[in-house]
Design a protein around this motif. Structure first.
Motif, mmCIF file in Angstrom:
data_model
loop_
_atom_site.group_PDB
_atom_site.id
_atom_site.type_symbol
_atom_site.label_atom_id
_atom_site.label_comp_id
_atom_site.label_asym_id
_atom_site.label_seq_id
_atom_site.Cartn_x
_atom_site.Cartn_y
_atom_site.Cartn_z
ATOM 1 N N ARG A 191 67.905 40.386 -23.965
ATOM 2 C CA ARG A 191 69.189 40.424 -23.227
ATOM 3 C C ARG A 191 70.063 41.534 -23.610
ATOM 4 N NH1 ARG A 191 72.523 36.131 -21.480
ATOM 5 N NH2 ARG A 191 70.927 34.453 -22.359
ATOM 6 N N ILE A 192 70.921 42.126 -22.830
ATOM 7 C CA ILE A 192 71.503 43.356 -22.924
ATOM 8 C C ILE A 192 72.948 42.965 -23.168
ATOM 9 C CG2 ILE A 192 72.343 45.358 -21.811
ATOM 10 C CD1 ILE A 192 69.480 45.957 -22.298
ATOM 11 N N HIS A 193 73.659 43.905 -24.199
ATOM 12 C CA HIS A 193 74.957 43.630 -24.537
ATOM 13 C C HIS A 193 75.581 44.855 -24.507
ATOM 14 C CE1 HIS A 193 74.078 39.459 -25.988
ATOM 15 N NE2 HIS A 193 73.042 39.999 -26.549
ATOM 16 N N ILE A 194 75.183 46.058 -24.285
ATOM 17 C CA ILE A 194 75.860 47.278 -23.871
ATOM 18 C C ILE A 194 75.650 47.775 -22.533
ATOM 19 C CG2 ILE A 194 75.834 47.552 -26.525
ATOM 20 C CD1 ILE A 194 73.376 49.447 -26.248
ATOM 21 N N PRO A 195 76.399 48.981 -22.329
ATOM 22 C CA PRO A 195 76.395 49.555 -20.986
ATOM 23 C C PRO A 195 75.078 50.426 -20.942
ATOM 24 C CG PRO A 195 78.204 49.583 -21.713
ATOM 25 C CD PRO A 195 77.672 49.069 -22.964
ATOM 26 N N VAL A 247 65.288 49.340 -15.971
ATOM 27 C CA VAL A 247 65.346 47.976 -16.673
ATOM 28 C C VAL A 247 64.900 46.860 -16.271
ATOM 29 C CG1 VAL A 247 67.343 46.710 -18.084
ATOM 30 C CG2 VAL A 247 67.657 49.106 -17.268
ATOM 31 N N VAL A 248 64.364 45.829 -17.116
ATOM 32 C CA VAL A 248 63.636 44.689 -16.855
ATOM 33 C C VAL A 248 64.250 43.981 -17.854
ATOM 34 C CG1 VAL A 248 61.495 45.166 -17.737
ATOM 35 C CG2 VAL A 248 61.734 43.267 -16.330
ATOM 36 N N VAL A 249 64.799 42.594 -17.641
ATOM 37 C CA VAL A 249 65.503 41.821 -18.820
ATOM 38 C C VAL A 249 64.987 40.553 -18.459
ATOM 39 C CG1 VAL A 249 67.544 43.140 -18.772
ATOM 40 C CG2 VAL A 249 67.290 41.223 -17.251
ATOM 41 N N GLY A 250 64.930 39.591 -19.487
ATOM 42 C CA GLY A 250 64.488 38.128 -19.630
ATOM 43 C C GLY A 250 65.538 37.321 -19.258
ATOM 44 N N ASN A 251 66.934 37.643 -19.502
ATOM 45 C CA ASN A 251 68.134 36.937 -19.101
ATOM 46 C C ASN A 251 69.248 37.886 -18.488
ATOM 47 O OD1 ASN A 251 67.399 34.201 -20.519
ATOM 48 N ND2 ASN A 251 66.902 35.808 -21.898
ATOM 49 N N PRO A 252 69.862 37.361 -17.540
ATOM 50 C CA PRO A 252 71.218 38.098 -16.924
ATOM 51 C C PRO A 252 72.175 38.203 -18.048
ATOM 52 C CG PRO A 252 71.005 35.839 -16.165
ATOM 53 C CD PRO A 252 69.766 36.097 -17.166
ATOM 54 N N SER A 253 72.801 39.397 -17.766
ATOM 55 C CA SER A 253 74.207 39.614 -18.470
ATOM 56 C C SER A 253 74.901 40.744 -17.694
ATOM 57 C CB SER A 253 73.918 40.207 -19.639
ATOM 58 O OG SER A 253 73.553 41.416 -19.605
ATOM 59 N N PRO A 254 76.403 40.931 -17.941
ATOM 60 C CA PRO A 254 77.176 41.581 -17.285
ATOM 61 C C PRO A 254 76.814 43.006 -17.124
ATOM 62 C CG PRO A 254 78.410 40.088 -18.519
ATOM 63 C CD PRO A 254 76.954 40.071 -18.998
ATOM 64 N N PHE A 255 76.203 43.592 -18.200
ATOM 65 C CA PHE A 255 75.713 44.805 -18.366
ATOM 66 C C PHE A 255 74.230 45.169 -17.739
ATOM 67 C CE2 PHE A 255 78.125 43.979 -22.253
ATOM 68 C CZ PHE A 255 79.102 44.993 -21.941
ATOM 69 N N ALA A 256 73.690 43.973 -17.172
ATOM 70 C CA ALA A 256 72.485 44.434 -16.418
ATOM 71 C C ALA A 256 72.356 43.667 -15.027
ATOM 72 C CB ALA A 256 71.294 43.480 -17.436
ATOM 73 N N LYS A 257 73.331 43.802 -14.302
ATOM 74 C CA LYS A 257 73.589 43.464 -13.172
ATOM 75 C C LYS A 257 72.273 43.858 -12.050
ATOM 76 C CE LYS A 257 77.759 44.517 -12.911
ATOM 77 N NZ LYS A 257 79.214 44.999 -12.229
ATOM 78 N N ASN A 258 72.019 45.383 -12.251
ATOM 79 C CA ASN A 258 71.028 46.099 -11.610
ATOM 80 C C ASN A 258 69.693 45.850 -12.106
ATOM 81 O OD1 ASN A 258 72.942 46.512 -9.296
ATOM 82 N ND2 ASN A 258 73.655 48.178 -10.655
#
Length: 206
Positions: free
Chosen positions: A54-58, A65-76
């Motif tokens: 999970r990403i919590h910063i810009p 980027v590849v993430v396991g969970n969506p967040s406002p900082f990982a829209k793309n």
């Protein structure tokens, strides 16, 4: 006098040999390639490849980027629910994080080529996996839906989020009011009675 000179010379020789051996040993020790840090910036890594639960910063604009969970900082970012671990790797160094990527998180910075290579390979293993669908809505059971909040209003003993998505409209039942009108959200929950969802997780995407 000869004996004293001999002993003095022997001592000097032993000291000289000891110094030479110590110097040679220090020269042969591998250069330190890892250290623990708390002050870091993702912008220090150009063309970063980032894996995060999970990403919590810009994020840097040039990062993949590849993430396991969506967040406002990982829209793309690309999503892969199998993601484990948190790191950012570039051309000549990498940050390996102790947890979610957020300000103040402890990290190890490394420039070890073998580690960098392995991190790049791990990134592409996660990145190439097909993303899970952004939305799936069934008439009953578990659902996951992304959409735009059209309204939030009182409903029964709580509130309802009127959520529009590409397949229509659903109502998300919440106990306390959320100030999310006009924003994009993702809802995971249970469809108890169509089209009403009881959520167990709501993520604001913008």
């Amino acid at each position: 006098m000869d004996i004293i000179a001999f002993i003095a010379g022997l001592i000097v020789g032993i000291v000289a040999v000891s110094i030479a051996v110590e110097f040679a040993w220090k020269k042969s020790v591998p250069e330190k390639t890892c250290k623990i840090i708390k002050n870091w910036s993702l912008n220090e890594i150009s063309n970063a490849l980032i894996v995060a639960e999970r990403i919590h910063i810009p994020l840097p604009p040039d990062a993949k980027v590849v993430v396991g969970n969506p967040s406002p900082f990982a829209k793309n970012a690309r999503e892969n629910p199998q993601v484990t671990g948190n790191f950012a790797v570039g051309i000549n160094k990498a940050f390996i994080f102790a947890g979610d990527i957020k300000k103040g998180q402890v990290a190890i910075v490394t420039s070890d080529e073998d580690i960098l290579k392995e991190l790049r390979e791990t990134f592409y293993e996660f990145y190439r996996v097909k993303e899970k669908p952004a939305t799936y809505v069934s008439k009953k059971g578990r659902v996951r839906v992304r959409g735009l909040v059209r309204a939030v209003f009182p409903y029964r003993d709580g509130y309802m989020i009127r959520l529009s998505y590409e397949g229509g409209l659903v109502g998300v039942l919440i106990k306390e009011r959320m100030d999310v009108e006009g924003r994009r959200i993702e809802v995971e929950g249970e469809m108890k009675e169509y089209p009403f969802i009881e959520p167990y997780n709501i993520t604001i995407l913008d």
